[in-house]
Design an enzyme around this catalytic site. Structure first.
Site, PDB file in Angstrom:
ATOM      1  N   HIS A  60       0.580  -1.088   0.387  1.00  0.00           N
ATOM      2  CA  HIS A  60      -0.346   0.271   0.092  1.00  0.00           C
ATOM      3  C   HIS A  60       1.194   0.711  -0.101  1.00  0.00           C
ATOM      4  O   HIS A  60       1.830   1.928   0.577  1.00  0.00           O
ATOM      5  CB  HIS A  60      -1.528  -0.106   1.229  1.00  0.00           C
ATOM      6  CG  HIS A  60      -0.605   0.320   2.291  1.00  0.00           C
ATOM      7  ND1 HIS A  60      -0.257   1.639   3.417  1.00  0.00           N
ATOM      8  CD2 HIS A  60       0.080  -0.374   3.554  1.00  0.00           C
ATOM      9  CE1 HIS A  60      -0.110   1.125   4.107  1.00  0.00           C
ATOM     10  NE2 HIS A  60       0.779   0.172   4.724  1.00  0.00           N
ATOM     11  N   ASP A 170       5.971   2.313   6.734  1.00  0.00           N
ATOM     12  CA  ASP A 170       4.632   2.020   7.005  1.00  0.00           C
ATOM     13  C   ASP A 170       3.922   2.479   5.880  1.00  0.00           C
ATOM     14  O   ASP A 170       3.200   3.806   6.434  1.00  0.00           O
ATOM     15  CB  ASP A 170       3.945   1.719   8.459  1.00  0.00           C
ATOM     16  CG  ASP A 170       2.862   0.572   7.812  1.00  0.00           C
ATOM     17  OD1 ASP A 170       2.585  -0.153   6.808  1.00  0.00           O
ATOM     18  OD2 ASP A 170       1.850   1.515   9.041  1.00  0.00           O
ATOM     19  N   GLU A 198      -4.928   1.205   2.590  1.00  0.00           N
ATOM     20  CA  GLU A 198      -4.911   0.722   3.590  1.00  0.00           C
ATOM     21  C   GLU A 198      -5.134   1.115   5.320  1.00  0.00           C
ATOM     22  O   GLU A 198      -5.453   0.203   5.822  1.00  0.00           O
ATOM     23  CB  GLU A 198      -3.377   0.028   3.569  1.00  0.00           C
ATOM     24  CG  GLU A 198      -3.339  -1.050   4.050  1.00  0.00           C
ATOM     25  CD  GLU A 198      -2.565  -1.162   5.754  1.00  0.00           C
ATOM     26  OE1 GLU A 198      -2.854  -2.188   6.057  1.00  0.00           O
ATOM     27  OE2 GLU A 198      -2.165   0.157   5.977  1.00  0.00           O
ATOM     28  N   GLU A 199      -4.464   2.380   5.481  1.00  0.00           N
ATOM     29  CA  GLU A 199      -3.899   2.389   6.694  1.00  0.00           C
ATOM     30  C   GLU A 199      -5.724   3.476   7.171  1.00  0.00           C
ATOM     31  O   GLU A 199      -6.217   3.010   8.517  1.00  0.00           O
ATOM     32  CB  GLU A 199      -4.257   3.833   7.217  1.00  0.00           C
ATOM     33  CG  GLU A 199      -1.572   3.509   6.579  1.00  0.00           C
ATOM     34  CD  GLU A 199      -1.684   2.480   7.867  1.00  0.00           C
ATOM     35  OE1 GLU A 199      -1.727   2.459   8.819  1.00  0.00           O
ATOM     36  OE2 GLU A 199       0.142   1.946   7.411  1.00  0.00           O
ATOM     37  N   HIS A 309       3.491   4.292  12.928  1.00  0.00           N
ATOM     38  CA  HIS A 309       2.887   5.214  12.710  1.00  0.00           C
ATOM     39  C   HIS A 309       2.629   6.292  13.650  1.00  0.00           C
ATOM     40  O   HIS A 309       2.519   7.284  13.871  1.00  0.00           O
ATOM     41  CB  HIS A 309       1.575   4.561  13.128  1.00  0.00           C
ATOM     42  CG  HIS A 309       0.683   3.498  12.222  1.00  0.00           C
ATOM     43  ND1 HIS A 309      -1.254   3.639  12.401  1.00  0.00           N
ATOM     44  CD2 HIS A 309       1.314   2.649  10.915  1.00  0.00           C
ATOM     45  CE1 HIS A 309      -0.783   2.501  11.348  1.00  0.00           C
ATOM     46  NE2 HIS A 309       0.345   2.796  11.525  1.00  0.00           N
TER      47      HIS A 309
END
Length: 341
Positions: A60, A170, A198-199, A309
């Protein structure tokens, strides 16, 4: 360097245009065809006329970020998170806002002015704001609008013994693995998907899988790593430097045992270190992919990311390179008929 290029580009959930353009430039000359679907995912095709299982590799593009939702009379900006952002790590962090990359700083009441009770607990989002140096609301609205998005400004840098830090491993580390994989040639039909959103709920991967209809799918991800001092073994999830992590069980998926064992056997055959992801929290795009149509066999391969994150994240470059090796080895074995779905 590819990791530097990908991690420093802006691309929060729903606003992946800039990162998609960069990835398209990186892979365009190495694939037979590429196109963008309605949601914005970039799909690449390579050797799809070949025999063998049709394989989808997914990574992603989006990163966690912030969205401006209100401008105060004094010019300060109120915001909400895009994805899982911990308010406790936000105070004083610099950000860039919108396509113009307007700089700002996340601010809050200084500790000198906080009450005793405020000092004992994290400041909630409604106590935070972004300061862009505007003199008033009109001044702020001349350069920023509600709906604009912001990301952290951390630059990529290699640190310590074979590690690197950046703002968006990420899942830009997964994107880098997929880019490097698409530069190689394998004797099977291969689809590479750089997905969106995606997140905020694995939203881009399902439509891609529905369109491609692969026989096998692998999500390439950056995953939780908590191997710091005093972390109990059962709570570490992954350990930096011990190789790519294979998903057994997470919030969206229970691994297909046959394919998990195939990936483990392949890693051992090619002398590639690997580990098992040891907690169930979080997920990746395979959680959406495997439920499409009649179900899709596959799994998740992840690079461990410390402080995931957060504004600054850390990976082992050896883990990154071993993930590229493992994905390539799996495709080689699949082309030889090493696994039957």
């Amino acid at each position: 360097m590819l990791l530097k290029t990908l991690t420093e580009v802006m691309g929060p959930s729903g606003f992946e245009d800039e990162i998609r353009d960069v990835i398209r430039q990186e892979v365009g000359a190495h694939v037979d065809r590429h196109y963008t679907d309605v949601l914005g995912s970039l799909i690449c095709e390579k050797g799809i006329e070949k025999s063998g299982p049709k394989v989808l590799l997914d990574a992603h593009m989006d990163e966690v970020g912030l969205m401006i939702v209100h401008v105060e009379e004094n010019g300060l900006l109120r915001f909400r998170p895009l994805g899982g952002v911990d308010p406790r790590v936000l105070v004083s962090k610099p950000v860039q806002i919108g396509t113009a990359k307007r700089y700002g700083v996340i601010g809050a009441k200084p500790i000198h002015l906080q009450s005793a009770s405020e000092r004992t607990q994290p400041l909630p989002l409604n106590k935070l704001f972004i300061d862009i140096g505007a003199k008033d609301k009109e001044d702020a609205l001349s350069v920023v609008q509600p709906g604009d998005v912001a990301v952290f400004t951390t630059k990529y840098e290699e640190i310590g013994e074979g590690c690197a830090k950046a703002k968006s491993f990420d899942d830009r580390v997964g994107c880098a693995v997929l880019v490097e994989t698409l530069k190689k040639t394998f004797d099977l039909p291969l689809y590479g998907a750089f997905t969106v959103q995606e997140e905020v709920g694995l939203r881009g991967a399902g439509p891609v899988a529905f369109r491609v209809q692969p026989d096998i799918a692998i999500a390439i991800e950056g995953t939780v790593c908590f191997d710091v001092v005093d972390a109990p073994g059962h709570g570490q999830s992954t350990v930096l430097g011990q190789g790519p992590a294979l998903t057994v069980y997470d919030a969206q998926t229970i691994a297909d045992r046959r394919f998990l064992e195939f990936m483990m056997a392949t890693a051992e055959k090619y002398n590639i270190p690997y580990q098992l992801r040891r907690v169930k929290g979080g997920s990746n795009d395979y959680g959406a992919i495997h439920k499409v149509r009649g179900g899709i066999v596959g799994g998740g391969i992840s690079v461990p990311v410390r402080y995931i994150h957060a504004p600054a994240q850390v990976i082992s470059l050896e883990d990154y390179h071993n993930t590229i090796r493992l994905v390539s080895a799996i495709l080689t074995e699949l082309a030889k008929g090493g696994f039957t779905a």
